[in-house]
Design a protein around this motif. Structure first.
Motif, mmCIF file in Angstrom:
data_model
loop_
_atom_site.group_PDB
_atom_site.id
_atom_site.type_symbol
_atom_site.label_atom_id
_atom_site.label_comp_id
_atom_site.label_asym_id
_atom_site.label_seq_id
_atom_site.Cartn_x
_atom_site.Cartn_y
_atom_site.Cartn_z
ATOM 1 N N VAL A 48 -9.464 -12.567 -46.536
ATOM 2 C CA VAL A 48 -8.485 -12.646 -47.624
ATOM 3 C C VAL A 48 -7.529 -11.453 -47.526
ATOM 4 O O VAL A 48 -7.967 -10.303 -47.406
ATOM 5 N N SER A 49 -6.230 -11.734 -47.581
ATOM 6 C CA SER A 49 -5.217 -10.674 -47.541
ATOM 7 C C SER A 49 -4.889 -10.221 -48.952
ATOM 8 O O SER A 49 -4.666 -11.053 -49.837
ATOM 9 N N ILE A 50 -4.856 -8.897 -49.155
ATOM 10 C CA ILE A 50 -4.556 -8.329 -50.469
ATOM 11 C C ILE A 50 -3.547 -7.207 -50.288
ATOM 12 O O ILE A 50 -3.733 -6.328 -49.444
ATOM 13 N N VAL A 51 -2.496 -7.235 -51.097
ATOM 14 C CA VAL A 51 -1.551 -6.126 -51.153
ATOM 15 C C VAL A 51 -1.976 -5.263 -52.351
ATOM 16 O O VAL A 51 -2.006 -5.750 -53.484
ATOM 17 N N PRO A 52 -2.346 -4.008 -52.126
ATOM 18 C CA PRO A 52 -2.790 -3.167 -53.244
ATOM 19 C C PRO A 52 -1.703 -3.034 -54.311
ATOM 20 O O PRO A 52 -0.519 -2.937 -54.002
ATOM 21 N N ASP A 53 -2.142 -3.018 -55.563
ATOM 22 C CA ASP A 53 -1.209 -2.805 -56.677
ATOM 23 C C ASP A 53 -0.674 -1.381 -56.685
ATOM 24 O O ASP A 53 0.446 -1.134 -57.138
ATOM 25 N N CYS A 54 -1.508 -0.440 -56.233
ATOM 26 C CA CYS A 54 -1.085 0.958 -56.168
ATOM 27 C C CYS A 54 -1.932 1.673 -55.128
ATOM 28 O O CYS A 54 -2.853 1.098 -54.559
ATOM 29 N N THR A 55 -1.614 2.919 -54.885
ATOM 30 C CA THR A 55 -2.386 3.744 -53.957
ATOM 31 C C THR A 55 -3.234 4.726 -54.765
ATOM 32 O O THR A 55 -2.979 4.960 -55.951
ATOM 33 N N ILE A 56 -4.252 5.316 -54.100
ATOM 34 C CA ILE A 56 -5.187 6.178 -54.828
ATOM 35 C C ILE A 56 -4.499 7.383 -55.469
ATOM 36 O O ILE A 56 -4.963 7.876 -56.497
ATOM 37 N N ASP A 57 -3.371 7.817 -54.919
ATOM 38 C CA ASP A 57 -2.657 8.948 -55.525
ATOM 39 C C ASP A 57 -1.843 8.526 -56.750
ATOM 40 O O ASP A 57 -1.272 9.382 -57.435
ATOM 41 N N LYS A 58 -1.798 7.239 -57.057
ATOM 42 C CA LYS A 58 -1.048 6.730 -58.212
ATOM 43 C C LYS A 58 -1.966 6.210 -59.327
ATOM 44 O O LYS A 58 -1.503 5.558 -60.262
ATOM 45 N N ILE A 59 -3.258 6.486 -59.243
ATOM 46 C CA ILE A 59 -4.172 6.061 -60.308
ATOM 47 C C ILE A 59 -3.785 6.760 -61.604
ATOM 48 O O ILE A 59 -3.574 7.968 -61.630
ATOM 49 N N ASN A 60 -3.679 5.983 -62.665
ATOM 50 C CA ASN A 60 -3.392 6.531 -63.988
ATOM 51 C C ASN A 60 -4.728 6.805 -64.680
ATOM 52 O O ASN A 60 -5.309 5.923 -65.305
ATOM 53 N N TYR A 61 -5.216 8.007 -64.546
ATOM 54 C CA TYR A 61 -6.527 8.357 -65.098
ATOM 55 C C TYR A 61 -6.557 8.286 -66.617
ATOM 56 O O TYR A 61 -7.604 8.049 -67.208
ATOM 57 N N ASN A 62 -5.417 8.485 -67.257
ATOM 58 C CA ASN A 62 -5.377 8.434 -68.723
ATOM 59 C C ASN A 62 -5.611 7.025 -69.262
ATOM 60 O O ASN A 62 -5.988 6.854 -70.407
ATOM 61 N N ASN A 63 -5.370 6.021 -68.429
ATOM 62 C CA ASN A 63 -5.550 4.633 -68.847
ATOM 63 C C ASN A 63 -6.701 3.954 -68.109
ATOM 64 O O ASN A 63 -6.980 2.797 -68.316
ATOM 65 N N ALA A 64 -7.369 4.692 -67.233
ATOM 66 C CA ALA A 64 -8.438 4.115 -66.411
ATOM 67 C C ALA A 64 -9.710 3.921 -67.229
ATOM 68 O O ALA A 64 -9.992 4.676 -68.159
ATOM 69 N N ALA A 65 -10.484 2.903 -66.851
ATOM 70 C CA ALA A 65 -11.751 2.616 -67.514
ATOM 71 C C ALA A 65 -12.930 2.746 -66.559
ATOM 72 O O ALA A 65 -14.028 3.113 -66.973
ATOM 73 N N ILE A 66 -12.711 2.434 -65.285
ATOM 74 C CA ILE A 66 -13.782 2.413 -64.279
ATOM 75 C C ILE A 66 -13.128 2.325 -62.909
ATOM 76 O O ILE A 66 -11.994 1.862 -62.785
ATOM 77 N N ILE A 67 -13.864 2.770 -61.902
ATOM 78 C CA ILE A 67 -13.457 2.476 -60.527
ATOM 79 C C ILE A 67 -14.613 1.731 -59.871
ATOM 80 O O ILE A 67 -15.776 2.125 -59.999
ATOM 81 N N ILE A 68 -14.271 0.625 -59.220
ATOM 82 C CA ILE A 68 -15.256 -0.212 -58.542
ATOM 83 C C ILE A 68 -15.047 -0.056 -57.043
ATOM 84 O O ILE A 68 -13.949 -0.274 -56.526
ATOM 85 N N LEU A 69 -16.135 0.331 -56.372
ATOM 86 C CA LEU A 69 -16.093 0.588 -54.943
ATOM 87 C C LEU A 69 -16.953 -0.438 -54.216
ATOM 88 O O LEU A 69 -18.172 -0.311 -54.171
#
Length: 191
Positions: A48-69
């Motif tokens: 499956v091809s996926i274009v990321p919505d953003c890069t790791i340097d653009k994570i908005n930590y103030n609005n983040a809830a979880i990171i799934i790895l």
């Protein structure tokens, strides 16, 4: 609406985060956003091809809830140093980190299991790839474990992983979550 970040990379085991991502995205309080190491299209293990919505340097930590790895061969073969500060920031801000399959190798290598009960693809799996690591005495032989904001699961426990992620985020009350889990684990189909 808070953001659940789902890391995407070439060769990711796309089935592992699927149930969790779908249920998170259906909720009224969260949306799923894919995050990559760069903006390039990635191709999962399933093709499956996926274009990321953003890069790791653009994570908005103030609005983040979880990171799934999700898992994938990358975690076994690469220390993935770019993710260390990301995971550290999620933990420092008391936001959950959910790791399944090979991602547990990354967490063990970088000391994130110190003081945390966790699981993986087997105790020998971690010891063979990492050796002795901080927290190795807290290994639990279960499909999925949630402790101190860190959720871990073995590679064949995507359902249990999803259940623990949904519980951590409070997406369903306990009874509804049990019914949801039972529906997938023990389906009773009409004949």
């Amino acid at each position: 609406m808070r953001t659940a970040y789902l890391l995407v990379f070439n060769g990711l085991s796309d089935w592992e985060p699927g149930l969790a991502a779908a249920e998170i995205n259906k909720s009224r309080d969260y949306s799923v956003k894919t995050v990559g190491f760069n903006e390039d299209t990635i191709v999962t293990m399933g093709g499956v091809s996926i274009v990321p919505d953003c890069t790791i340097d653009k994570i908005n930590y103030n609005n983040a809830a979880i990171i799934i790895l999700p898992g994938g061969g990358m975690w076994e073969n690469d220390p993935v140093m770019d993710m260390v500060p990301v995971v550290e920031k999620f933990i420092k801000m008391d936001m959950p980190v959910a790791a399944i399959c090979g991602t547990t190798v990354f967490l063990a290598r970088h000391g994130f299991f110190e003081g945390v009960k966790h699981t993986s693809n087997g105790e020998a799996y971690l010891q063979n790839l990492v050796g002795k690591y901080k927290g190795n005495d807290l290994y639990v032989n279960k499909p999925s474990v949630s402790d101190n904001g860190i959720i871990t699961a073995n590679g064949i426990a995507s359902l249990e992983f999803a259940r623990d992620v949904l519980a951590e985020l409070g997406i369903y009350d306990k009874d509804t979550l049990n019914v949801w889990y039972d529906f997938f684990k023990n389906p009773q189909l009409d004949e």
